[in-house]
Design an enzyme around this catalytic site. Structure first.
Site, mmCIF file in Angstrom:
data_model
loop_
_atom_site.group_PDB
_atom_site.id
_atom_site.type_symbol
_atom_site.label_atom_id
_atom_site.label_comp_id
_atom_site.label_asym_id
_atom_site.label_seq_id
_atom_site.Cartn_x
_atom_site.Cartn_y
_atom_site.Cartn_z
ATOM 1 N N ARG A 89 -6.871 -9.421 1.514
ATOM 2 C CA ARG A 89 -6.177 -10.902 1.208
ATOM 3 C C ARG A 89 -5.032 -10.760 2.281
ATOM 4 O O ARG A 89 -4.515 -10.125 2.625
ATOM 5 C CB ARG A 89 -5.742 -10.349 -0.520
ATOM 6 C CG ARG A 89 -6.962 -10.847 -1.209
ATOM 7 C CD ARG A 89 -6.594 -10.433 -2.865
ATOM 8 N NE ARG A 89 -5.959 -9.218 -3.383
ATOM 9 C CZ ARG A 89 -4.635 -8.936 -3.153
ATOM 10 N NH1 ARG A 89 -3.776 -9.715 -2.776
ATOM 11 N NH2 ARG A 89 -4.234 -7.652 -3.379
ATOM 12 N N TYR A 238 -13.388 -12.622 3.609
ATOM 13 C CA TYR A 238 -13.041 -11.376 2.886
ATOM 14 C C TYR A 238 -12.716 -11.738 1.455
ATOM 15 O O TYR A 238 -12.098 -12.277 1.071
ATOM 16 C CB TYR A 238 -11.884 -10.787 3.519
ATOM 17 C CG TYR A 238 -11.650 -9.471 3.084
ATOM 18 C CD1 TYR A 238 -12.631 -8.297 3.632
ATOM 19 C CD2 TYR A 238 -11.060 -9.316 1.700
ATOM 20 C CE1 TYR A 238 -12.508 -7.086 3.128
ATOM 21 C CE2 TYR A 238 -11.218 -7.706 1.456
ATOM 22 C CZ TYR A 238 -11.781 -6.862 1.939
ATOM 23 O OH TYR A 238 -12.095 -5.437 1.453
ATOM 24 N N LYS A 247 -10.309 -13.307 -7.727
ATOM 25 C CA LYS A 247 -8.871 -13.630 -8.027
ATOM 26 C C LYS A 247 -8.469 -15.011 -8.073
ATOM 27 O O LYS A 247 -7.699 -15.379 -8.891
ATOM 28 C CB LYS A 247 -8.113 -12.685 -6.756
ATOM 29 C CG LYS A 247 -8.352 -11.421 -6.757
ATOM 30 C CD LYS A 247 -8.173 -10.768 -7.710
ATOM 31 C CE LYS A 247 -8.581 -9.303 -8.119
ATOM 32 N NZ LYS A 247 -8.091 -8.185 -7.408
ATOM 33 N N SER A 289 -3.109 -3.606 -7.078
ATOM 34 C CA SER A 289 -4.287 -3.192 -5.997
ATOM 35 C C SER A 289 -4.454 -1.844 -5.669
ATOM 36 O O SER A 289 -3.368 -1.584 -5.131
ATOM 37 C CB SER A 289 -4.607 -4.277 -5.230
ATOM 38 O OG SER A 289 -4.600 -5.600 -5.529
ATOM 39 N N CYS A 291 -4.808 1.019 -6.930
ATOM 40 C CA CYS A 291 -3.908 1.705 -7.659
ATOM 41 C C CYS A 291 -4.528 2.585 -8.961
ATOM 42 O O CYS A 291 -4.095 3.076 -9.817
ATOM 43 C CB CYS A 291 -2.608 1.141 -8.202
ATOM 44 S SG CYS A 291 -1.388 0.902 -6.835
ATOM 45 N N ASP A 314 -11.724 -4.782 -13.111
ATOM 46 C CA ASP A 314 -10.584 -5.522 -12.282
ATOM 47 C C ASP A 314 -9.925 -6.621 -13.209
ATOM 48 O O ASP A 314 -8.858 -6.594 -12.986
ATOM 49 C CB ASP A 314 -11.165 -6.156 -11.019
ATOM 50 C CG ASP A 314 -10.136 -6.242 -10.042
ATOM 51 O OD1 ASP A 314 -9.311 -5.590 -9.652
ATOM 52 O OD2 ASP A 314 -10.312 -7.516 -9.510
ATOM 53 N N ARG A 409 -14.856 -1.672 1.182
ATOM 54 C CA ARG A 409 -15.033 -1.980 -0.196
ATOM 55 C C ARG A 409 -16.894 -1.809 -0.486
ATOM 56 O O ARG A 409 -17.492 -2.172 0.712
ATOM 57 C CB ARG A 409 -14.702 -3.254 -0.533
ATOM 58 C CG ARG A 409 -13.259 -3.516 -0.729
ATOM 59 C CD ARG A 409 -12.584 -3.814 -1.866
ATOM 60 N NE ARG A 409 -11.292 -3.797 -1.776
ATOM 61 C CZ ARG A 409 -10.408 -3.590 -2.739
ATOM 62 N NH1 ARG A 409 -10.939 -3.661 -4.047
ATOM 63 N NH2 ARG A 409 -9.137 -3.558 -2.921
HETATM 64 P P1 GTP Z 1 -8.668 -2.879 -6.836
HETATM 65 O O1 GTP Z 1 -9.957 -2.768 -6.590
HETATM 66 O O2 GTP Z 1 -7.816 -2.954 -5.369
HETATM 67 O O3 GTP Z 1 -7.885 -3.807 -7.545
HETATM 68 O O4 GTP Z 1 -8.037 -1.329 -6.751
HETATM 69 P P2 GTP Z 1 -8.155 -0.322 -8.184
HETATM 70 O O5 GTP Z 1 -6.863 -0.594 -8.869
HETATM 71 O O6 GTP Z 1 -9.405 -0.545 -8.805
HETATM 72 O O7 GTP Z 1 -8.234 1.136 -7.508
HETATM 73 P P3 GTP Z 1 -8.965 2.162 -7.126
HETATM 74 O O8 GTP Z 1 -9.694 2.897 -8.656
HETATM 75 O O9 GTP Z 1 -10.177 1.702 -6.436
HETATM 76 O O10 GTP Z 1 -8.364 3.441 -6.689
HETATM 77 C C1 GTP Z 1 -7.552 3.067 -5.394
HETATM 78 C C2 GTP Z 1 -7.364 4.428 -4.770
HETATM 79 O O11 GTP Z 1 -6.440 5.288 -5.246
HETATM 80 C C3 GTP Z 1 -8.637 5.286 -4.481
HETATM 81 O O12 GTP Z 1 -8.609 5.771 -3.152
HETATM 82 C C4 GTP Z 1 -8.740 6.363 -5.341
HETATM 83 O O13 GTP Z 1 -9.284 7.601 -5.113
HETATM 84 C C5 GTP Z 1 -7.065 6.679 -5.695
HETATM 85 N N1 GTP Z 1 -7.044 7.010 -7.214
HETATM 86 C C6 GTP Z 1 -7.484 6.434 -8.381
HETATM 87 N N2 GTP Z 1 -7.183 7.163 -9.336
HETATM 88 C C7 GTP Z 1 -6.382 8.232 -8.738
HETATM 89 C C8 GTP Z 1 -5.767 9.357 -9.494
HETATM 90 O O14 GTP Z 1 -5.839 9.533 -10.852
HETATM 91 N N3 GTP Z 1 -4.885 10.276 -8.956
HETATM 92 C C9 GTP Z 1 -4.884 10.117 -7.466
HETATM 93 N N4 GTP Z 1 -4.070 10.829 -6.811
HETATM 94 N N5 GTP Z 1 -5.518 9.011 -6.688
HETATM 95 C C10 GTP Z 1 -6.279 8.046 -7.340
HETATM 96 C C1 SPV Z 2 -7.578 -6.514 -5.186
HETATM 97 O O1 SPV Z 2 -6.848 -6.656 -4.060
HETATM 98 O O2 SPV Z 2 -7.002 -6.345 -6.299
HETATM 99 C C2 SPV Z 2 -8.827 -6.365 -5.158
HETATM 100 C C3 SPV Z 2 -9.934 -6.721 -4.093
HETATM 101 O O3 SPV Z 2 -9.455 -6.367 -6.474
HETATM 102 S S1 SPV Z 2 -9.860 -8.557 -3.657
HETATM 103 O O4 SPV Z 2 -10.954 -9.139 -4.513
HETATM 104 O O5 SPV Z 2 -9.943 -8.543 -2.340
HETATM 105 O O6 SPV Z 2 -8.742 -9.225 -4.258
HETATM 106 MN MN MN Z 3 -7.981 -5.678 -7.800
#
Ligand code: GTP
Ligand code: SPV
Ligand code: MN
Length: 626
Positions: A89, A238, A247, A289, A291, A314, A409
């Site tokens: 983004r 993207y 979003k 994002s 996290c 999400d 992704r």
């Molecule tokens: P968006 O799709 O961008 O909104 O991200 P999201 O909030 O869905 O994050 P996602 O669950 O994909 O995690 C992002 C990164 O954080 C990944 O590389 C995970 O492996 C890492 N991660 C997720 N949960 C944990 C956790 O409990 N501990 C640690 N150390 N890392 C984590």
């Molecule tokens: C985020 O960045 O929080 C996502 C990926 O879930 S995107 O759809 O590119 O915003």
């Molecule tokens: Mn997101």
């Protein structure tokens, strides 16, 4: 007589309708498409129906072109390498366009750069668009995609129509939203959000197209018009810039609608947790994002007797019903998840979601026809050859660069998730007991704490911060304010947004409890203090006991309620430094409160609801006294 149109070539001006019956569309849809054709001058118009057959045809075309590569080890999995300049983004080029500036963004202090959204006037926006959109689809097909955010039969769902010149977007929208011709019928009576997208590469193309991924990084703009229910996106293919249902619509435009109509559109996962006592709870959680939302939504519990089911990973749309319960639906139909870090140890459930019918964007591939990224080292034989996300040979342990892009992704259908809740697409939604906020906080912030009240919880949400991630254009790992995990996704003035949250507390409503969690605290050695992932069920277990009002497990602290020592279930865990995990370093917090006050004063100014500042002040006093 109507049937005749189906057999003669339909045209808008001189532009032929290649597929679909344009004449039978509702008038407002015809008007929108006609406007787009006159503006962007495509070579043809294609009304997408969202069918598998249609998707197969486009996949075949994109494979022939080289945009997609089949990952031969699976059934119907494809790799897409984008232009390396179009991988995330672009927050600095994302705008909200309104009549009045302060409907879109808060009163930022003079001389300070606002970070809670970017406003543009209609005049400025018109000038920016006039430089970009006229004839921008010359030589390209314009796909028209009717989609629903939310189950088609839900009263909470909203319809959009996206036009785009990207077949990748067409394929992805089909996974991420509900695409169906049937929606056009509903538009005789209902309105829709207008979504205009172009990669910004009219033919003949000037310059070189990288990786068969047309885009126009210098000219990227993503503009939202909440007053017009309109989105215009140019120059990027993207995810968050191009899949406009996600979003742009489901958070920014829907956020503005939600404020007007008394509901909420939030950057939150939705999960179900069933306890060993067979009691089911639904939780939402807002983390910025990259996290941890997808990981938590698919949490694989390590505590015996617990069962987790996924509703969404999400976005949550929520509203209070007549009984005062907060009901949530997931407006999406698939997952657009972060690939790196996903493996059979961290997220075995996600791994099972994308064994077929999935698109992998900017990951690496192996000579066995499999995907590869950082985190799959232990699951990938040493001797396979790996090509990185740029398509170059990449040697594990030798190459200094990464194999996959950090924001690479997977795009997978929700229905392939093995723990999808049987009611995940129930039109009514699921009742929410707890709201979690969190972020990547390497220092100072305890594993879990509970807000004292709804308004205190809103204050905690307003003070969410996190290390920046690769989901947007940020480099490095600075700690940044990301209030409510919504900084990049606000569709209106953040001060009004906080006021809206506060106003939701009303007599007769069962307000969910609010918590703040932090899986990412590090010790002095730089290592995570908490194992995270499946072990996070231990925190959820404590939260659910609080939802049942077990007062014996909490103690007061200046930041809110903390778990009383020994009340978090640590059975079977290797030794954890609990004291450090829960410590509240006084100076850290006094500084943190100062930063938060400065943030609110500079970034939200007079729009800040006074109660938020008062609660912050109370927190400061409490720290000073301890
Ligand atoms: P968006 O799709 O961008 O909104 O991200 P999201 O909030 O869905 O994050 P996602 O669950 O994909 O995690 C992002 C990164 O954080 C990944 O590389 C995970 O492996 C890492 N991660 C997720 N949960 C944990 C956790 O409990 N501990 C640690 N150390 N890392 C984590
Ligand atoms: C985020 O960045 O929080 C996502 C990926 O879930 S995107 O759809 O590119 O915003
Ligand atoms: Mn997101």
């Amino acid at each position: 007589a109507d049937d005749i149109h189906k057999f003669t070539v339909q045209r808008i001006g001189r532009v032929p309708v290649i597929k679909g019956d344009f004449q039978s569309l509702p008038k407002q849809v015809k008007n929108f498409i006609t406007h787009c054709v006159h503006l962007m001058a495509p070579r043809g118009i294609y009304l997408a129906d969202g069918s598998k057959k249609e998707a197969d045809e486009f996949i075949q075309k994109l494979v022939e072109k080289g945009t997609l590569t089949k990952l031969t080890a699976y059934k119907e999995n494809y790799l897409c390498r984008t232009d390396p300049n179009d991988t995330a983004r672009v927050e600095s080029k994302t705008f909200t366009v309104t009549m009045n500036q302060y409907d879109a963004v808060p009163h930022v202090k003079k001389g300070v750069k606002g970070i809670l959204g970017h406003w543009m006037s209609y005049e400025e926006a018109a000038a920016a668009m006039n430089q970009r959109f006229p004839n921008c689809m010359t030589g390209r097909m314009m796909y028209v995609i009717p989609f629903s955010m939310g189950p088609v039969d839900s009263p909470f769902s909203k319809i959009g129509i996206q036009v785009t010149d990207s077949a990748y977007v067409l394929l992805s929208m089909r996974v991420m939203t509900r695409v169906s011709l049937q929606l056009f019928e509903l538009l005789h009576e209902r309105s829709f959000v207008k979504c205009i997208h172009s990669v910004g590469c009219p033919r003949p193309v000037h310059g070189r197209i990288k990786n068969h991924w047309p885009c126009n990084p210098e000219q990227v703009i993503v503009a939202h018009y909440p007053e017009q229910r309109l989105i215009q996106s140019f120059g990027s293919g993207y995810g968050g810039n191009s899949l406009l249902g996600k979003k742009c619509f489901a958070l920014r435009i829907a956020g503005a609608m939600a404020k007007d109509e008394g509901w909420m559109a939030e950057h939150m996962l939705i999960m179900s947790v069933t306890t060993p006592q067979k009691k089911e709870f639904f939780i939402v959680a807002a983390f910025p994002s990259a996290c941890g939302k997808t990981n938590m939504a698919m949490l694989n519990p390590t505590l015996p007797g617990y069962k987790v089911q996924c509703i969404g990973d999400d976005i949550a749309w929520m509203r209070f019903d007549h009984d005062g319960k907060l009901l949530a639906i997931n407006p999406e139909n698939g997952f657009f998840g972060v690939a790196p870090g996903t493996n059979t140890k961290t997220n075995p459930i996600a791994m099972r979601c994308f064994q077929e019918n999935s698109i992998f964007t900017n990951v690496a591939e192996t000579s066995e026809g499999k995907y590869y990224w950082e985190g799959l080292e232990d699951e990938t034989p040493e001797n396979v050859e790996i090509r990185n996300w740029l398509g170059h040979v990449w040697k594990r342990g030798q190459s200094k660069s990464r194999a996959s892009h950090p924001n690479s992704r997977f795009t997978a259908p929700a229905k392939q998730c093995p723990i999808m809740h049987p009611r995940w697409d129930c039109p009514k939604g699921v009742p929410i007991s707890a709201i979690l906020f969190g972020g990547r906080r390497p220092k100072g912030v305890p594993l879990v704490l509970e807000a004292r009240s709804w308004s205190h919880g809103v204050m905690l949400g307003a003070c969410v911060k996190s290390e920046t991630t690769a989901a947007a254009e940020f480099k490095g790992k600075a700690i940044m304010h990301d209030p409510m995990a919504m900084r990049p996704f606000l569709g209106y003035n953040f001060g009004q947004y906080l006021q809206h949250w506060l106003s939701l507390e009303q007599p007769g409503r069962q307000m969910p409890k609010i918590f703040h969690v932090n899986w990412f605290r590090r010790g002095d050695d730089g290592k995570f203090l908490w194992p995270g992932f499946g072990e996070n069920i231990r925190v959820v277990d404590w939260i659910l006991r609080r939802c049942e009002n077990d007062d014996s497990i909490v103690m007061e602290s200046p930041v809110g309620f903390l778990p009383r020592p020994g009340t978090l279930n640590m059975d079977g865990l290797p030794p954890i430094n609990e004291a450090e995990l829960f410590s509240l370093p006084k100076q850290y917090w006094l500084d943190d409160i100062k930063q938060n006050r400065k943030f609110l004063e500079e970034q939200v100014g007079v729009d800040t609801p006074p109660v938020i500042l008062k609660l912050l002040k109370n927190q400061e006093e409490a720290f000073k006294q301890c």
